[in-house]
Design a protein around this motif. Structure first.
Motif, PDB file in Angstrom:
ATOM      1  N   TRP A 251       9.461  11.903   5.881  1.00  0.00           N
ATOM      2  CA  TRP A 251       8.268  11.219   5.362  1.00  0.00           C
ATOM      3  C   TRP A 251       8.037  11.585   3.898  1.00  0.00           C
ATOM      4  CZ3 TRP A 251       3.446  10.752   8.984  1.00  0.00           C
ATOM      5  CH2 TRP A 251       2.512   9.893   8.419  1.00  0.00           C
ATOM      6  N   VAL A 252       8.126  12.866   3.599  1.00  0.00           N
ATOM      7  CA  VAL A 252       7.923  13.312   2.220  1.00  0.00           C
ATOM      8  C   VAL A 252       9.017  12.751   1.313  1.00  0.00           C
ATOM      9  CG1 VAL A 252       7.822  15.316   0.691  1.00  0.00           C
ATOM     10  CG2 VAL A 252       6.693  15.403   2.921  1.00  0.00           C
ATOM     11  N   LEU A 253      10.248  12.769   1.793  1.00  0.00           N
ATOM     12  CA  LEU A 253      11.377  12.269   1.005  1.00  0.00           C
ATOM     13  C   LEU A 253      11.211  10.800   0.658  1.00  0.00           C
ATOM     14  CD1 LEU A 253      14.271  12.126  -0.127  1.00  0.00           C
ATOM     15  CD2 LEU A 253      15.119  12.142   2.223  1.00  0.00           C
ATOM     16  N   VAL A 254      11.008   9.944   1.662  1.00  0.00           N
ATOM     17  CA  VAL A 254      10.904   8.507   1.380  1.00  0.00           C
ATOM     18  C   VAL A 254       9.590   8.187   0.674  1.00  0.00           C
ATOM     19  CG1 VAL A 254      12.447   7.868   3.270  1.00  0.00           C
ATOM     20  CG2 VAL A 254       9.978   7.966   3.696  1.00  0.00           C
ATOM     21  N   GLY A 255       8.562   9.008   0.921  1.00  0.00           N
ATOM     22  CA  GLY A 255       7.296   8.809   0.224  1.00  0.00           C
ATOM     23  C   GLY A 255       7.434   9.004  -1.273  1.00  0.00           C
TER      24      GLY A 255
ATOM     25  N   LEU B  92       8.085   6.867  -6.866  1.00  0.00           N
ATOM     26  CA  LEU B  92       8.838   6.927  -8.117  1.00  0.00           C
ATOM     27  C   LEU B  92       9.460   5.591  -8.510  1.00  0.00           C
ATOM     28  CD1 LEU B  92      10.486  10.441  -7.666  1.00  0.00           C
ATOM     29  CD2 LEU B  92       8.798   9.804  -9.408  1.00  0.00           C
ATOM     30  N   VAL B  93       9.743   4.724  -7.521  1.00  0.00           N
ATOM     31  CA  VAL B  93      10.294   3.405  -7.866  1.00  0.00           C
ATOM     32  C   VAL B  93       9.198   2.336  -7.893  1.00  0.00           C
ATOM     33  CG1 VAL B  93      12.577   3.954  -6.956  1.00  0.00           C
ATOM     34  CG2 VAL B  93      10.909   2.803  -5.477  1.00  0.00           C
ATOM     35  N   HIS B  94       7.951   2.804  -7.814  1.00  0.00           N
ATOM     36  CA  HIS B  94       6.798   1.907  -7.927  1.00  0.00           C
ATOM     37  C   HIS B  94       6.804   0.841  -6.836  1.00  0.00           C
ATOM     38  CE1 HIS B  94       3.704  -0.442 -10.200  1.00  0.00           C
ATOM     39  NE2 HIS B  94       3.363   0.787 -10.549  1.00  0.00           N
ATOM     40  N   CYS B  95       7.019   1.297  -5.611  1.00  0.00           N
ATOM     41  CA  CYS B  95       7.018   0.396  -4.455  1.00  0.00           C
ATOM     42  C   CYS B  95       6.031   0.937  -3.435  1.00  0.00           C
ATOM     43  CB  CYS B  95       8.423   0.309  -3.848  1.00  0.00           C
ATOM     44  SG  CYS B  95       8.506  -0.641  -2.309  1.00  0.00           S
ATOM     45  N   HIS B  96       4.856   0.330  -3.384  1.00  0.00           N
ATOM     46  CA  HIS B  96       3.825   0.840  -2.476  1.00  0.00           C
ATOM     47  C   HIS B  96       4.051   0.314  -1.066  1.00  0.00           C
ATOM     48  CE1 HIS B  96      -0.019   2.340  -1.046  1.00  0.00           C
ATOM     49  NE2 HIS B  96      -0.199   1.162  -0.468  1.00  0.00           N
ATOM     50  N   ILE B  97       4.160   1.242  -0.120  1.00  0.00           N
ATOM     51  CA  ILE B  97       4.273   0.913   1.296  1.00  0.00           C
ATOM     52  C   ILE B  97       3.238   1.754   2.027  1.00  0.00           C
ATOM     53  CG2 ILE B  97       5.794   0.828   3.311  1.00  0.00           C
ATOM     54  CD1 ILE B  97       8.171   0.959   1.351  1.00  0.00           C
ATOM     55  N   THR B  98       2.308   1.105   2.704  1.00  0.00           N
ATOM     56  CA  THR B  98       1.236   1.825   3.388  1.00  0.00           C
ATOM     57  C   THR B  98       1.812   2.921   4.286  1.00  0.00           C
ATOM     58  OG1 THR B  98      -0.126  -0.166   3.385  1.00  0.00           O
ATOM     59  CG2 THR B  98      -0.769   1.571   4.900  1.00  0.00           C
ATOM     60  N   LEU B  99       1.206   4.078   4.275  1.00  0.00           N
ATOM     61  CA  LEU B  99       1.620   5.290   4.988  1.00  0.00           C
ATOM     62  C   LEU B  99       2.849   5.931   4.356  1.00  0.00           C
ATOM     63  CD1 LEU B  99       1.119   4.596   8.814  1.00  0.00           C
ATOM     64  CD2 LEU B  99      -0.280   5.972   7.300  1.00  0.00           C
ATOM     65  N   VAL B 100       3.909   5.162   4.150  1.00  0.00           N
ATOM     66  CA  VAL B 100       5.131   5.730   3.568  1.00  0.00           C
ATOM     67  C   VAL B 100       4.840   6.319   2.192  1.00  0.00           C
ATOM     68  CG1 VAL B 100       7.436   5.190   2.677  1.00  0.00           C
ATOM     69  CG2 VAL B 100       6.686   4.260   4.875  1.00  0.00           C
ATOM     70  N   SER B 101       4.026   5.620   1.417  1.00  0.00           N
ATOM     71  CA  SER B 101       3.742   6.052   0.039  1.00  0.00           C
ATOM     72  C   SER B 101       2.686   7.138  -0.040  1.00  0.00           C
ATOM     73  CB  SER B 101       3.308   4.838  -0.798  1.00  0.00           C
ATOM     74  OG  SER B 101       4.335   3.892  -0.877  1.00  0.00           O
ATOM     75  N   SER B 102       2.470   7.830   1.066  1.00  0.00           N
ATOM     76  CA  SER B 102       1.524   8.958   1.099  1.00  0.00           C
ATOM     77  C   SER B 102       2.241  10.206   1.595  1.00  0.00           C
ATOM     78  CB  SER B 102       0.329   8.626   2.009  1.00  0.00           C
ATOM     79  OG  SER B 102      -0.363   7.495   1.556  1.00  0.00           O
TER      80      SER B 102
ATOM     81  N   GLN C  26      -5.492   9.497   4.535  1.00  0.00           N
ATOM     82  CA  GLN C  26      -4.935  10.810   4.841  1.00  0.00           C
ATOM     83  C   GLN C  26      -5.791  11.539   5.864  1.00  0.00           C
ATOM     84  OE1 GLN C  26      -3.755  13.031   1.414  1.00  0.00           O
ATOM     85  NE2 GLN C  26      -3.337  14.907   2.521  1.00  0.00           N
ATOM     86  N   ILE C  27      -7.104  11.438   5.751  1.00  0.00           N
ATOM     87  CA  ILE C  27      -7.996  12.112   6.702  1.00  0.00           C
ATOM     88  C   ILE C  27      -7.872  11.484   8.089  1.00  0.00           C
ATOM     89  CG2 ILE C  27     -10.425  12.495   7.270  1.00  0.00           C
ATOM     90  CD1 ILE C  27     -10.861  12.774   4.194  1.00  0.00           C
ATOM     91  N   ILE C  28      -7.779  10.163   8.136  1.00  0.00           N
ATOM     92  CA  ILE C  28      -7.574   9.477   9.421  1.00  0.00           C
ATOM     93  C   ILE C  28      -6.258   9.932  10.053  1.00  0.00           C
ATOM     94  CG2 ILE C  28      -7.127   7.236  10.498  1.00  0.00           C
ATOM     95  CD1 ILE C  28      -9.058   6.030   8.400  1.00  0.00           C
ATOM     96  N   MET C  29      -5.216  10.009   9.234  1.00  0.00           N
ATOM     97  CA  MET C  29      -3.908  10.417   9.751  1.00  0.00           C
ATOM     98  C   MET C  29      -3.908  11.870  10.196  1.00  0.00           C
ATOM     99  SD  MET C  29      -1.972   7.875  10.016  1.00  0.00           S
ATOM    100  CE  MET C  29      -0.529   8.850  10.476  1.00  0.00           C
ATOM    101  N   GLU C  30      -4.660  12.731   9.512  1.00  0.00           N
ATOM    102  CA  GLU C  30      -4.773  14.122   9.961  1.00  0.00           C
ATOM    103  C   GLU C  30      -5.311  14.172  11.386  1.00  0.00           C
ATOM    104  OE1 GLU C  30      -5.632  16.312   5.624  1.00  0.00           O
ATOM    105  OE2 GLU C  30      -7.255  16.060   7.096  1.00  0.00           O
ATOM    106  N   ALA C  31      -6.367  13.389  11.642  1.00  0.00           N
ATOM    107  CA  ALA C  31      -6.961  13.355  12.985  1.00  0.00           C
ATOM    108  C   ALA C  31      -5.979  12.786  14.006  1.00  0.00           C
ATOM    109  CB  ALA C  31      -8.249  12.535  12.959  1.00  0.00           C
ATOM    110  N   LEU C  32      -5.289  11.714  13.639  1.00  0.00           N
ATOM    111  CA  LEU C  32      -4.332  11.094  14.563  1.00  0.00           C
ATOM    112  C   LEU C  32      -3.160  12.025  14.852  1.00  0.00           C
ATOM    113  CD1 LEU C  32      -4.223   7.403  13.260  1.00  0.00           C
ATOM    114  CD2 LEU C  32      -5.303   8.264  15.352  1.00  0.00           C
ATOM    115  N   MET C  33      -2.729  12.787  13.843  1.00  0.00           N
ATOM    116  CA  MET C  33      -1.624  13.726  14.066  1.00  0.00           C
ATOM    117  C   MET C  33      -2.037  14.843  15.014  1.00  0.00           C
ATOM    118  SD  MET C  33       0.456  13.948  10.420  1.00  0.00           S
ATOM    119  CE  MET C  33      -0.952  14.470   9.436  1.00  0.00           C
ATOM    120  N   ILE C  34      -3.271  15.309  14.903  1.00  0.00           N
ATOM    121  CA  ILE C  34      -3.759  16.351  15.809  1.00  0.00           C
ATOM    122  C   ILE C  34      -3.791  15.829  17.245  1.00  0.00           C
ATOM    123  CG2 ILE C  34      -5.816  17.673  16.469  1.00  0.00           C
ATOM    124  CD1 ILE C  34      -6.385  17.914  13.411  1.00  0.00           C
ATOM    125  N   VAL C  35      -4.334  14.639  17.416  1.00  0.00           N
ATOM    126  CA  VAL C  35      -4.393  14.043  18.760  1.00  0.00           C
ATOM    127  C   VAL C  35      -2.986  13.770  19.278  1.00  0.00           C
ATOM    128  CG1 VAL C  35      -5.156  12.024  20.069  1.00  0.00           C
ATOM    129  CG2 VAL C  35      -6.678  13.051  18.370  1.00  0.00           C
ATOM    130  N   GLY C  36      -2.120  13.262  18.409  1.00  0.00           N
ATOM    131  CA  GLY C  36      -0.754  12.964  18.819  1.00  0.00           C
ATOM    132  C   GLY C  36       0.019  14.211  19.218  1.00  0.00           C
TER     133      GLY C  36
END
Length: 381
Positions: free
Chosen positions: A21-25, A30-40, A257-267
């Motif tokens: 996730w960090v790598l592709v994010g 850096l290539v200026h390609c915004h992809i929701t979630l991936v670009s975070s 990011q805050i929403i994903m933090e909560a979802l990761m904890i539940v997941g």
């Protein structure tokens, strides 16, 4: 459970996901390609933090009968184990990052020439001062705003991790004295209060490399470990206070990011929970668990630290060279992203596999050798 690893093998798969996730994010940014979630990519770092808090607490509790928390030797053993898990690879790549820093700065400037929105201070890469070297080799850089984000490596989180390791044994002693849940929630609240009492200090960090900015998520991982151990939904609910604290601290915290933090904890709770074999949840989680337990996922977890620490040393030059010597700039955003991934990911994982085998594993073994005489002596007493 894996008998050899000593933890749920799903955690290896999650670590593999976090590093990828960090790598592709970073590639997408850096290539200026915004992809929701991936670009975070920060969300991937949060997953690493949760896993770290979870594993440290789980292993510490399970070793308690052999390694009493009040013992000075227990604290020393913990620090030695963690140092030799992190330091050998980190020091090697830090030397590369510092020595070739000016060149990486040129590569980063090349990318910024094509995509101005990605520009950053070149001095981050070119600083070869004694102060920068000493603060990084001593792991103190994360506490100092001027040095917390000052090499090509994503090492701001490494400093953060080492600060957590320094505090962790004392946090566990506090939980022994005042209770697990009360202690961790109180510490979390103090981190939130510190955000306002020491506002200038907190806000001086370009990245959250200072432990009290991110300790809440480590503590969420620790609460999650207790939730799984006790099979307690109450502790899962307490772990969800970590994202709440992220909102209060508020430094660079985006809503997603805050929403994903909560979802990761539940997941994580859902995946690691022990269900009845014939129960509905056990059946529903068969596929996710297989996805995280297969050989590829386990391997991705094995090399995850090397991938994380190495990837920008590969990705930044790859993008700069492709922009200079191919028609990459004229391709669509998504095609740029795909091309750079196709070039960078195989190289990063191939080198990471070598680093894991020849640097990480020997480093871990060295730490064990340093501990083994002491452990043998302790056992004979």
């Amino acid at each position: 459970m894996s008998a050899t690893r000593g933890w749920s093998t799903e955690l290896e798969g999650l670590r593999g996901i976090a590093s990828l996730w960090v790598l592709v994010g970073h590639i997408s940014l850096l290539v200026h390609c915004h992809i929701t979630l991936v670009s975070s990519p920060g969300i991937g770092v949060d997953l690493f933090i949760l896993l770290s808090g979870y594993l440290m607490a789980k292993n510490y509790v399970e070793r308690q009968h052999k390694e009493p928390w009040q013992s000075v030797s227990t604290i020393k053993k913990f620090w030695i184990r963690r140092f030799f898990r992190i330091a050998p690879l980190y020091y090697l790549l830090l030397i590369v990052a510092l020595f070739y820093g000016p060149w990486f700065g040129e590569m980063r400037d090349t990318i910024a020439h094509f995509y101005s929105g990605t520009a950053t201070e070149t001095s981050r890469y070119t600083d070869q001062s004694l102060a920068n070297i000493l603060t990084h080799f001593s792991f103190l850089f994360g506490l100092l705003p001027a040095y917390g984000f000052n090499t090509v490596l994503p090492d701001w989180s490494i400093g953060l991790e080492m600060q957590f390791y320094l505090l962790f044994p004392f946090i566990m002693l506090v939980t022994m004295r005042f209770g697990y849940a009360v202690s961790l929630i109180t510490i979390m609240a103090l981190c939130c209060a510190g955000r306002y009492v020491f506002a200038d200090y907190y806000e001086a960090f370009e990245m959250p490399s200072m432990i009290f900015i991110k300790l809440n998520m480590f503590l969420s991982g620790m609460l999650l470990a207790e939730a799984i151990r006790r099979k307690s939904l109450f502790y899962v609910a307490l772990a969800l206070l970590g994202p709440v604290a992220s909102m209060v601290i508020g430094l660079e915290a985006i809503k997603l990011q805050i929403i994903m933090e909560a979802l990761m904890i539940v997941g994580m709770a859902a995946i690691l929970w022990q269900y009845k074999e014939d129960g509905l949840m056990a059946k529903l989680l068969i596929f996710p668990r297989k996805l995280l337990n297969n050989r590829l996922s386990t391997w991705l977890g094995d090399v995850s630290f090397s991938v994380y620490l190495l990837h920008l040393l590969i990705v930044i030059p790859a993008i700069a060279l492709l922009l200079n010597h191919t028609d990459l700039e004229y391709k669509s955003d998504l095609m740029r992203f795909i091309v750079v991934c196709a070039v960078s990911i195989p190289i990063t994982y191939a080198l990471a596999a070598l680093l894991f085998k020849h640097v990480e594993k020997p480093g871990i073994q060295l730490g064990k050798k340093l501990l083994s005489p002491k452990l043998a002596q302790h056992a004979s007493q």
